[in-house]
Enzyme design. Sequence first.
Site, mmCIF file in Angstrom:
data_model
loop_
_atom_site.group_PDB
_atom_site.id
_atom_site.type_symbol
_atom_site.label_atom_id
_atom_site.label_comp_id
_atom_site.label_asym_id
_atom_site.label_seq_id
_atom_site.Cartn_x
_atom_site.Cartn_y
_atom_site.Cartn_z
ATOM 1 N N GLN A 170 -19.251 11.241 -38.780
ATOM 2 C CA GLN A 170 -18.219 10.450 -39.473
ATOM 3 C C GLN A 170 -16.974 10.289 -38.597
ATOM 4 O O GLN A 170 -16.190 9.364 -38.788
ATOM 5 C CB GLN A 170 -17.869 11.144 -40.794
ATOM 6 C CG GLN A 170 -16.804 10.447 -41.611
ATOM 7 C CD GLN A 170 -16.711 11.029 -43.011
ATOM 8 O OE1 GLN A 170 -17.582 10.800 -43.819
ATOM 9 N NE2 GLN A 170 -15.668 11.784 -43.291
ATOM 10 N N LYS B 274 21.154 -3.820 -21.301
ATOM 11 C CA LYS B 274 19.756 -3.581 -20.961
ATOM 12 C C LYS B 274 18.781 -4.614 -21.519
ATOM 13 O O LYS B 274 18.967 -5.139 -22.608
ATOM 14 C CB LYS B 274 19.305 -2.196 -21.462
ATOM 15 C CG LYS B 274 19.981 -1.024 -20.813
ATOM 16 C CD LYS B 274 19.790 -0.954 -19.310
ATOM 17 C CE LYS B 274 18.363 -0.594 -18.935
ATOM 18 N NZ LYS B 274 18.041 0.767 -19.375
ATOM 19 N N LYS C 107 -15.620 6.872 -36.309
ATOM 20 C CA LYS C 107 -15.023 5.601 -36.712
ATOM 21 C C LYS C 107 -13.565 5.424 -36.322
ATOM 22 O O LYS C 107 -13.172 4.381 -35.779
ATOM 23 C CB LYS C 107 -15.199 5.417 -38.227
ATOM 24 C CG LYS C 107 -16.599 4.929 -38.570
ATOM 25 C CD LYS C 107 -16.886 4.899 -40.040
ATOM 26 C CE LYS C 107 -17.431 6.198 -40.569
ATOM 27 N NZ LYS C 107 -18.592 6.752 -39.860
ATOM 28 N N TYR D 84 -28.807 13.177 -38.375
ATOM 29 C CA TYR D 84 -27.452 12.969 -38.867
ATOM 30 C C TYR D 84 -26.764 14.294 -39.170
ATOM 31 O O TYR D 84 -27.359 15.216 -39.730
ATOM 32 C CB TYR D 84 -27.447 12.095 -40.140
ATOM 33 C CG TYR D 84 -26.031 11.847 -40.639
ATOM 34 C CD1 TYR D 84 -25.253 10.828 -40.104
ATOM 35 C CD2 TYR D 84 -25.461 12.687 -41.588
ATOM 36 C CE1 TYR D 84 -23.946 10.631 -40.520
ATOM 37 C CE2 TYR D 84 -24.151 12.497 -42.019
ATOM 38 C CZ TYR D 84 -23.399 11.472 -41.475
ATOM 39 O OH TYR D 84 -22.101 11.287 -41.881
ATOM 40 N N THR E 126 0.898 -1.158 0.000
ATOM 41 C CA THR E 126 0.000 0.000 0.000
ATOM 42 C C THR E 126 0.935 1.206 0.000
ATOM 43 O O THR E 126 2.000 1.173 0.640
ATOM 44 C CB THR E 126 -0.918 0.041 1.241
ATOM 45 O OG1 THR E 126 -0.107 0.192 2.404
ATOM 46 C CG2 THR E 126 -1.745 -1.232 1.384
ATOM 47 N N HIS E 127 0.576 2.221 -0.770
ATOM 48 C CA HIS E 127 1.446 3.402 -0.935
ATOM 49 C C HIS E 127 2.820 2.999 -1.452
ATOM 50 O O HIS E 127 3.811 3.667 -1.158
ATOM 51 C CB HIS E 127 1.606 4.173 0.382
ATOM 52 C CG HIS E 127 0.329 4.384 1.115
ATOM 53 N ND1 HIS E 127 -0.524 5.426 0.855
ATOM 54 C CD2 HIS E 127 -0.283 3.625 2.068
ATOM 55 C CE1 HIS E 127 -1.583 5.328 1.640
ATOM 56 N NE2 HIS E 127 -1.470 4.230 2.380
ATOM 57 N N SER F 31 18.475 -2.124 -25.666
ATOM 58 C CA SER F 31 18.780 -0.699 -25.788
ATOM 59 C C SER F 31 19.737 -0.505 -26.958
ATOM 60 O O SER F 31 20.606 -1.339 -27.201
ATOM 61 C CB SER F 31 19.420 -0.215 -24.487
ATOM 62 O OG SER F 31 20.203 0.936 -24.729
ATOM 63 N N ASN G 126 14.676 -4.393 -21.602
ATOM 64 C CA ASN G 126 13.641 -3.423 -21.209
ATOM 65 C C ASN G 126 12.217 -3.966 -21.340
ATOM 66 O O ASN G 126 11.923 -4.710 -22.273
ATOM 67 C CB ASN G 126 13.783 -2.154 -22.058
ATOM 68 C CG ASN G 126 15.082 -1.421 -21.785
ATOM 69 O OD1 ASN G 126 15.590 -1.453 -20.671
ATOM 70 N ND2 ASN G 126 15.631 -0.791 -22.803
ATOM 71 N N GLU H 121 5.510 -1.019 -20.633
ATOM 72 C CA GLU H 121 5.488 0.451 -20.633
ATOM 73 C C GLU H 121 4.472 0.986 -21.637
ATOM 74 O O GLU H 121 3.771 1.973 -21.373
ATOM 75 C CB GLU H 121 6.886 0.992 -20.938
ATOM 76 C CG GLU H 121 7.837 0.757 -19.771
ATOM 77 C CD GLU H 121 9.272 1.124 -20.077
ATOM 78 O OE1 GLU H 121 10.053 1.254 -19.129
ATOM 79 O OE2 GLU H 121 9.634 1.278 -21.263
HETATM 80 N N1 ARG Z 1 -19.098 8.545 -44.570
HETATM 81 C C1 ARG Z 1 -20.257 9.004 -43.900
HETATM 82 C C2 ARG Z 1 -20.166 8.727 -42.393
HETATM 83 O O1 ARG Z 1 -19.242 8.106 -42.015
HETATM 84 C C3 ARG Z 1 -21.447 8.329 -44.452
HETATM 85 C C4 ARG Z 1 -22.717 9.070 -44.269
HETATM 86 C C5 ARG Z 1 -22.773 10.223 -45.172
HETATM 87 N N2 ARG Z 1 -24.043 10.804 -45.108
HETATM 88 C C6 ARG Z 1 -24.266 12.047 -45.544
HETATM 89 N N3 ARG Z 1 -25.455 12.510 -45.419
HETATM 90 N N4 ARG Z 1 -23.297 12.762 -46.030
HETATM 91 O O2 ARG Z 1 -20.956 9.145 -41.583
#
Ligand code: ARG
Length: 458
Positions: free
Chosen positions: A322, A283, A325, A317, A155-156, A277, A285, A290
């Site tokens: 976009q 070394k 992703k 939307y 602990t600590h 290293s 590592n 890390e």
């Molecule tokens: N590449 C776009 C996205 O990832 C697809 C949807 C595009 N829709 C639009 N109304 N421009 O969201």
Amino acid sequence: MSTLWHGRFGGDPAEVLMAYTASIGFDVRLAPDDIAGSRAHVRMLGRVGLLSETEVAAVLAALEQAEQELASGEFEFAPGDEDIHTAVERRVTELAGAAGAKLHTGRSRNDQVATDLRLFAKRELASVAADAIALQQVLLERAVSAGGAYLPGYTHLQRAQPVLLAHHLLAHGWALTRDVDRLADARARLDVSPLGAGAVAGSSLPLDPDMAAAELGFAARFENSMDAVSDRDFVAEALFALAMVGVHLSRLGEEIVFWTSEEAGFATLDDAYATGSSMLPQKKNPDIAELARAKAGRLIGNLTGLLATLKGLPLAYNRDLQEDKEPLFDAVEQIRLGLRAMTGLMASIAFHADAMAAAADAPSSAATDLAEHLVVDGMAFRDAHAAVGHLVRRSLEGESALADLVRADPRLGEAAAELLASGAAVTRRTTPGGAGPEPVATQIERFRARLAADAARF
Ligand code: ARG
């Protein structure tokens, strides 16, 4: 250059517009999901009578070919292919002609991309959970083979009480159990099909979103078309679950850095899981550990970045979405690699029981046991704590070894001095969930059962 939406526009889009807005560079990873979504959509269109059987067959054949071209790398992208949806539709139309041009009937890229990303997340969260279970399996095996080896519990970062190595390893294992739960939970909540929501409001055509959902193996279809195309809660939840795995890997990583340091000397990495290293020939590592520590920061960044993107976005939307992703792709990839690297590292690390025991056997590690010995004899814990603390101070000031002071003390004596013997303290941790051999044996069985149940889920 031809885009999907060129009809309304007078000239070609500016080059910089395409460079800035196109997502094909990363959403090509959604290709299998985009094809699956299109298959379900076109079958649904056929069943509700919007496409003839021949047209459905022609589109399905074109999708099949596009899928093969994408998988083999033969797929040729055109300059107007903004994203994977555009690219697939263009290719299908080239291959299936008039029937191909019907593929996007009643569909928008807004419901399409949400569908693709849910399919992706559903599959990848299951695969990450399976990787987490593989690391847990190794932690279990190492816990079993650790036998009676023990080390200081800190602990600590100060030595507190000895614990079995098995107990320490399984502490990390249980944290991953909660991660697997979270991944399963996020996955169950995202199991909803947005397909059929259209751009924002549904359709005037007789679409059947339930049929599309069933075709794609989703548990349900959306309830509200606006929510369906604008909801990215599922990405945020996935990113949190993944960031939490990353935080757990970082804590295990820090432990490895410390255990393998020359100062602790509790463990040595296998050569295959250590780095050298460029300047210092001696070394070895712990770079995996890390980086596991460091990458948690990046994973947290993926989560907070997406939440900032979502905050204040109006329905439904917006192109902002976009940006959902790349953080998700990155988080999945980093966690997958991190789990696999850590699994290999933990499977091959060598533990040094003697060095761990030597660190844990400092007589003062048993101070709590001495106090508890007095408690059993009827002394109040607060008084016992003070009495033992006083003996520890006298020994630290150089009067005598703690064992001798304990032996000479009428309240403690020889029986109490035996508590200071090497390895004695850890065996006295007997309460459920505690760090000694008895509760740890039970814990190992409970962990094994839990792991088998989780493995059956994924
Ligand atoms: N590449 C776009 C996205 O990832 C697809 C949807 C595009 N829709 C639009 N109304 N421009 O969201």
